[in-house]
Scaffold this motif. Structure first.
Motif, PDB file in Angstrom:
ATOM      1  N   HIS A   6       0.792  -1.214  -0.051  1.00  0.00           N
ATOM      2  CA  HIS A   6       0.266  -0.109  -0.166  1.00  0.00           C
ATOM      3  C   HIS A   6       0.862   1.226   0.087  1.00  0.00           C
ATOM      4  O   HIS A   6       1.841   1.455   0.767  1.00  0.00           O
ATOM      5  CB  HIS A   6      -0.956   0.034   1.149  1.00  0.00           C
ATOM      6  CG  HIS A   6      -2.051   0.953   1.100  1.00  0.00           C
ATOM      7  ND1 HIS A   6      -1.870   2.350   1.086  1.00  0.00           N
ATOM      8  CD2 HIS A   6      -3.520   0.802   0.927  1.00  0.00           C
ATOM      9  CE1 HIS A   6      -3.118   2.922   0.865  1.00  0.00           C
ATOM     10  NE2 HIS A   6      -4.155   2.041   0.644  1.00  0.00           N
ATOM     11  N   MET A  60       0.456   4.267   0.751  1.00  0.00           N
ATOM     12  CA  MET A  60       0.294   5.433   1.859  1.00  0.00           C
ATOM     13  C   MET A  60       0.539   4.884   3.301  1.00  0.00           C
ATOM     14  O   MET A  60       0.185   5.531   4.069  1.00  0.00           O
ATOM     15  CB  MET A  60      -1.234   5.850   1.644  1.00  0.00           C
ATOM     16  CG  MET A  60      -1.547   6.313   0.350  1.00  0.00           C
ATOM     17  SD  MET A  60      -3.200   7.027   0.376  1.00  0.00           S
ATOM     18  CE  MET A  60      -3.420   7.154  -1.465  1.00  0.00           C
ATOM     19  N   PHE A  72       8.197   4.816   3.638  1.00  0.00           N
ATOM     20  CA  PHE A  72       7.136   4.352   2.885  1.00  0.00           C
ATOM     21  C   PHE A  72       7.495   3.671   1.419  1.00  0.00           C
ATOM     22  O   PHE A  72       8.879   3.638   1.104  1.00  0.00           O
ATOM     23  CB  PHE A  72       6.416   5.468   2.338  1.00  0.00           C
ATOM     24  CG  PHE A  72       5.632   6.075   3.315  1.00  0.00           C
ATOM     25  CD1 PHE A  72       4.262   5.806   3.768  1.00  0.00           C
ATOM     26  CD2 PHE A  72       6.212   7.288   4.053  1.00  0.00           C
ATOM     27  CE1 PHE A  72       3.668   6.470   4.900  1.00  0.00           C
ATOM     28  CE2 PHE A  72       5.347   7.926   5.159  1.00  0.00           C
ATOM     29  CZ  PHE A  72       4.126   7.526   5.520  1.00  0.00           C
ATOM     30  N   HIS A  75       7.374   3.932  -1.838  1.00  0.00           N
ATOM     31  CA  HIS A  75       8.137   4.597  -2.774  1.00  0.00           C
ATOM     32  C   HIS A  75       9.472   5.021  -2.522  1.00  0.00           C
ATOM     33  O   HIS A  75      10.249   5.329  -3.599  1.00  0.00           O
ATOM     34  CB  HIS A  75       7.233   5.768  -3.170  1.00  0.00           C
ATOM     35  CG  HIS A  75       7.444   6.936  -2.146  1.00  0.00           C
ATOM     36  ND1 HIS A  75       6.487   7.039  -1.058  1.00  0.00           N
ATOM     37  CD2 HIS A  75       7.903   8.159  -2.041  1.00  0.00           C
ATOM     38  CE1 HIS A  75       6.541   8.136  -0.327  1.00  0.00           C
ATOM     39  NE2 HIS A  75       7.632   8.611  -1.043  1.00  0.00           N
ATOM     40  N   ARG A 101      -8.689   4.740   2.260  1.00  0.00           N
ATOM     41  CA  ARG A 101      -7.544   5.779   2.306  1.00  0.00           C
ATOM     42  C   ARG A 101      -7.210   5.919   0.909  1.00  0.00           C
ATOM     43  O   ARG A 101      -6.953   7.259   0.521  1.00  0.00           O
ATOM     44  CB  ARG A 101      -6.439   5.044   3.307  1.00  0.00           C
ATOM     45  CG  ARG A 101      -5.351   5.968   3.272  1.00  0.00           C
ATOM     46  CD  ARG A 101      -4.465   5.590   4.522  1.00  0.00           C
ATOM     47  NE  ARG A 101      -3.259   6.428   4.618  1.00  0.00           N
ATOM     48  CZ  ARG A 101      -3.032   6.967   5.890  1.00  0.00           C
ATOM     49  NH1 ARG A 101      -3.204   6.491   6.864  1.00  0.00           N
ATOM     50  NH2 ARG A 101      -1.926   8.027   5.654  1.00  0.00           N
ATOM     51  N   SER A 102      -7.102   4.914   0.312  1.00  0.00           N
ATOM     52  CA  SER A 102      -6.824   5.283  -1.212  1.00  0.00           C
ATOM     53  C   SER A 102      -7.786   5.995  -2.013  1.00  0.00           C
ATOM     54  O   SER A 102      -7.684   6.898  -2.770  1.00  0.00           O
ATOM     55  CB  SER A 102      -6.314   4.204  -2.152  1.00  0.00           C
ATOM     56  OG  SER A 102      -5.245   3.633  -1.387  1.00  0.00           O
ATOM     57  N   VAL A 132      -8.480   9.952  -1.886  1.00  0.00           N
ATOM     58  CA  VAL A 132      -7.945  11.061  -2.707  1.00  0.00           C
ATOM     59  C   VAL A 132      -8.625  11.539  -4.171  1.00  0.00           C
ATOM     60  O   VAL A 132      -9.162  12.969  -3.952  1.00  0.00           O
ATOM     61  CB  VAL A 132      -6.439  10.578  -3.270  1.00  0.00           C
ATOM     62  CG1 VAL A 132      -5.859  11.444  -4.275  1.00  0.00           C
ATOM     63  CG2 VAL A 132      -5.554  10.342  -2.165  1.00  0.00           C
ATOM     64  N   ILE A 156      -3.242  12.565   3.657  1.00  0.00           N
ATOM     65  CA  ILE A 156      -3.545  11.312   3.252  1.00  0.00           C
ATOM     66  C   ILE A 156      -2.412  10.487   2.725  1.00  0.00           C
ATOM     67  O   ILE A 156      -1.929   9.531   3.090  1.00  0.00           O
ATOM     68  CB  ILE A 156      -4.794  11.204   2.613  1.00  0.00           C
ATOM     69  CG1 ILE A 156      -6.033  11.626   3.370  1.00  0.00           C
ATOM     70  CG2 ILE A 156      -4.915   9.870   1.766  1.00  0.00           C
ATOM     71  CD1 ILE A 156      -7.000  11.672   2.303  1.00  0.00           C
ATOM     72  N   ASP A 157      -1.710  11.314   1.625  1.00  0.00           N
ATOM     73  CA  ASP A 157      -0.768  10.566   0.867  1.00  0.00           C
ATOM     74  C   ASP A 157       0.835  11.215   1.134  1.00  0.00           C
ATOM     75  O   ASP A 157       1.135  12.200   0.935  1.00  0.00           O
ATOM     76  CB  ASP A 157      -1.132  10.874  -0.539  1.00  0.00           C
ATOM     77  CG  ASP A 157      -0.234  10.013  -1.515  1.00  0.00           C
ATOM     78  OD1 ASP A 157       0.626   9.404  -1.188  1.00  0.00           O
ATOM     79  OD2 ASP A 157      -0.744   9.902  -2.606  1.00  0.00           O
ATOM     80  N   PRO A 158       1.488  10.129   1.639  1.00  0.00           N
ATOM     81  CA  PRO A 158       2.879  10.514   2.042  1.00  0.00           C
ATOM     82  C   PRO A 158       3.851  10.935   0.826  1.00  0.00           C
ATOM     83  O   PRO A 158       4.471  11.845   0.924  1.00  0.00           O
ATOM     84  CB  PRO A 158       3.427   9.402   2.747  1.00  0.00           C
ATOM     85  CG  PRO A 158       2.720   8.120   2.073  1.00  0.00           C
ATOM     86  CD  PRO A 158       1.100   8.631   2.064  1.00  0.00           C
ATOM     87  N   ARG A 170       3.317  14.736   0.596  1.00  0.00           N
ATOM     88  CA  ARG A 170       3.950  15.656   1.460  1.00  0.00           C
ATOM     89  C   ARG A 170       5.307  15.503   1.689  1.00  0.00           C
ATOM     90  O   ARG A 170       6.245  16.418   2.071  1.00  0.00           O
ATOM     91  CB  ARG A 170       3.425  15.734   3.122  1.00  0.00           C
ATOM     92  CG  ARG A 170       3.701  14.220   3.578  1.00  0.00           C
ATOM     93  CD  ARG A 170       3.300  14.233   5.156  1.00  0.00           C
ATOM     94  NE  ARG A 170       3.488  13.216   5.802  1.00  0.00           N
ATOM     95  CZ  ARG A 170       2.470  11.866   5.735  1.00  0.00           C
ATOM     96  NH1 ARG A 170       1.274  12.145   5.362  1.00  0.00           N
ATOM     97  NH2 ARG A 170       2.899  10.832   6.182  1.00  0.00           N
TER      98      ARG A 170
END
Lengths: 257, 340
Positions: A97, A99, A144, A146, B259-260, B263, B333-335, B338
């Motif tokens: 995942h 995130m 994470f 990525h 969570r996904s 967005v 929500i999305d690393p 940020r």
């Protein structure tokens, strides 16, 4: 513990995908499952975990010890998933995942299945990251997906699969999405873990080179049936079935052991 | 500095710059509108007298060049002075302070309802794909998207108030009860702060129908978008991987799927809330809701330029705030956003 698949049939919307698959995985052995796309290799792997697509009808038996996974109630099947049978998927870019931190994805099922506390789970996660040779495991824990390369992501996916000390590992084309240079490392890791932990591994692949490098037994699938099965050396060197021969002949370089 | 904090500061600075842009655009657009505020505000006889006309123009600063007018306007804004309304003869700031909270209460309630119902319905439709509940929700959301708000407002008013007498009529509270002592300007909140349950019940009752009418379009839109976003995520490898890990269904839904899916949902929600604001003009007119929509309509038809600019500024800032919230939520929500 052995995993015995007998007479596994599966159809989706009236179309037969598996037509009576028989496979046997045993402790500490890597069982390679080869065949072209659409032959049903991946579906066989997914069927073990009850992860078949919407509307699939299954019959036959998948025995793990005394239990038949196909007739297990959902709650008990959920305990088997991740706990006793784990899976590594083809593409680590999509199977993690994006995130959630590596740490979260490594510990959540440990905490659920094994009832570990936060600190215990973290300690074990860091140890696992070290075992799959992720450099700086303690820092990696909070990162994470990525922020890692493809090969490292697949090592992480393997660590996730091993987190609850499963007995059976299903690896669905675990090296297909990786660079050739990284493939060997991931395969060596899988082989090593299989020997060290006594895992029964089902290695699904269309790559006979991968197969010859790590598998103990080899089965060849075609059109939803296992057409040939046996020890690696005999299947790859003296193929009994015409289809296996044609698979081997299609390799540019037939120097297989 | 924490990456989220740095991300926040960058977005806020950008928002300030945008706010300045809004003042420029509202000012220029207001002055470009064909129509003479003199003609709209003075009577027939006064219009015939050049001295009166000139005096009125000088009084409202309309005799100066446009760039000077803008600088005066900007100078006033910085000091919190939005000018005098030519209609109400009160400072525009005072007018807005009276009408904006009413609209915020109405729009806020509608946003809350549409988020809860829209996302909830969308998730249910996705999880129960191709079953009866999915089809029923599809019809409902299509109705929500295609029925015009003003017609729905009239219909709801007629059916629930006039025919069935289920809901209270127009306005924000029962006239007999009076208003709660103003603190926030939101009647429901002020009534609670004052401990006046009777006013709270009346205010909430008055809020239900217009808020639902206003929300229906957004509910329909969010239901459709949430459904497709959730379905797309459900097909992702990482959701299958989560199932293979034997996680409970609830964990998979909230931690992995929603969570996904959030967005794209947030993107649409931000845009939809902008259009929801324009819907308030119609709903306020039909339910006699004393909000900024009615005020905007009145000032526009009388070419009350300071009031029009004031409303434009408020609406622009509300858009900015919505966009800022959306941007910050992306980062939360999305690393990958940020940590860029």
């Amino acid at each position: 513990m052995t995993l015995d698949i007998t007479g596994l049939k599966m159809s989706i919307g009236g179309k037969d995908i598996l037509r009576g698959v028989d496979l046997r995985l045993s402790e500490g052995r890597v069982h390679g499952l080869a065949g072209e796309s659409g032959s049903g290799k991946t579906m066989t792997g997914l069927a073990v975990l009850g992860l078949l697509p919407h509307g699939a009808r299954v019959s036959g038996a998948i025995r793990l010890g005394e239990r038949d996974l196909l007739t297990l109630p959902p709650k008990e099947l959920n305990r088997v998933r991740g706990g006793e049978v784990a899976m590594v998927f083809q593409d680590p870019a999509t199977s993690l995942h994006p995130m959630l931190t590596i740490g979260k994805q490594l510990t959540e099922h440990m905490r659920h299945h094994l009832g570990l506390g936060k600190a215990e789970a973290k300690a074990r996660a860091v140890e696992l990251l070290g075992k799959v040779r992720i450099p700086g495991p303690a820092e990696a824990y909070g990162r994470f997906p990525h922020q890692f390369s493809g090969g490292m992501r697949q090592r992480i996916a393997i660590a996730i699969a091993l987190a609850c000390s499963p007995k059976v590992l299903i690896a669905d084309e675990p090296t297909t999405a990786l660079d050739v240079t990284v493939q060997a490392g991931v395969l060596r890791l899988l082989r090593g873990l299989c020997d060290e932990l006594g895992l029964a591994v089902l290695l699904v692949t269309h790559d006979l080179g991968v197969m010859s490098a790590v598998a103990d037994e080899v089965s060849v699938m075609k059109d939803g049936l296992v057409v040939e099965t046996g020890p690696r050396a005999s299947v790859l060197r003296e193929p009994g079935h015409a289809y296996t021969r044609s698979l081997l002949d299609s390799l540019p370089d037939t120097e297989l052991t | 500095m924490h990456p989220l904090a740095r991300f926040l500061i960058r977005r806020i600075l950008l928002a300030v710059l945008m706010a300045w842009g809004i003042t420029l655009v509202t000012f220029v657009l207001t002055n470009l509108v064909p129509g003479d505020p003199v003609a709209a505000n003075l009577g027939q006889r006064a219009l015939g007298d050049p001295a009166i006309v000139a005096q009125w123009r000088a009084e409202h600063g309309l005799d100066k060049p446009l760039w000077q007018q803008y600088l005066i306007h900007l100078q006033g804004l910085v000091q919190g002075d939005l000018g005098m309304s030519q209609q109400s003869h009160r400072p525009v700031g005072q007018d807005l302070a009276e009408f904006v909270p009413a609209t915020l209460e109405l729009a806020g309630a509608a946003i809350l309802v549409s988020l809860v119902l829209g996302v909830g319905f969308g998730v249910v439709a996705a999880l129960r794909r191709d079953r009866l509940s999915d089809h029923a929700l599809r019809v409902l959301s299509l109705i929500g998207i295609s029925v015009p708000t003003f017609w729905l407002a009239l219909l709801a008013f007629y059916v629930f108030f006039y025919r069935l007498q289920l809901t209270p009529g127009s306005g924000r509270v029962d006239v007999a009860l009076g208003l709660a002592p103003p603190v926030t300007g939101l009647q429901t909140v002020d009534a609670l702060l004052a401990g006046r349950w009777d006013i709270f019940a009346s205010a909430a009752g008055h809020l239900v129908t217009p808020a639902l009418v206003l929300a229906l379009y957004t509910i329909g839109l969010l239901t459709r978008f949430t459904r497709s976003a959730v379905l797309e995520v459900l097909g992702q490898d990482y959701v299958r991987a989560a199932r293979a890990k034997g996680l409970p269904g609830r964990t998979i839904l909230f931690r992995y799927v929603l969570r996904s899916a959030l967005v794209p949902i947030i993107t649409v929600a931000g845009l939809a809330f902008g259009s929801l604001l324009s819907g308030t003009v119609l709903v306020e007119a039909i339910f006699a809701w004393p909000g900024v929509g009615q005020y905007a309509y009145k000032s526009a038809t009388t070419l009350d330029l300071p009031a029009v600019m004031g409303v434009g500024l408020v609406v622009g800032i509300v858009y900015l705030v919505i966009n800022l919230i959306v941007d910050v939520l992306y980062g939360v929500i999305d690393p990958r956003v940020r940590l860029q």
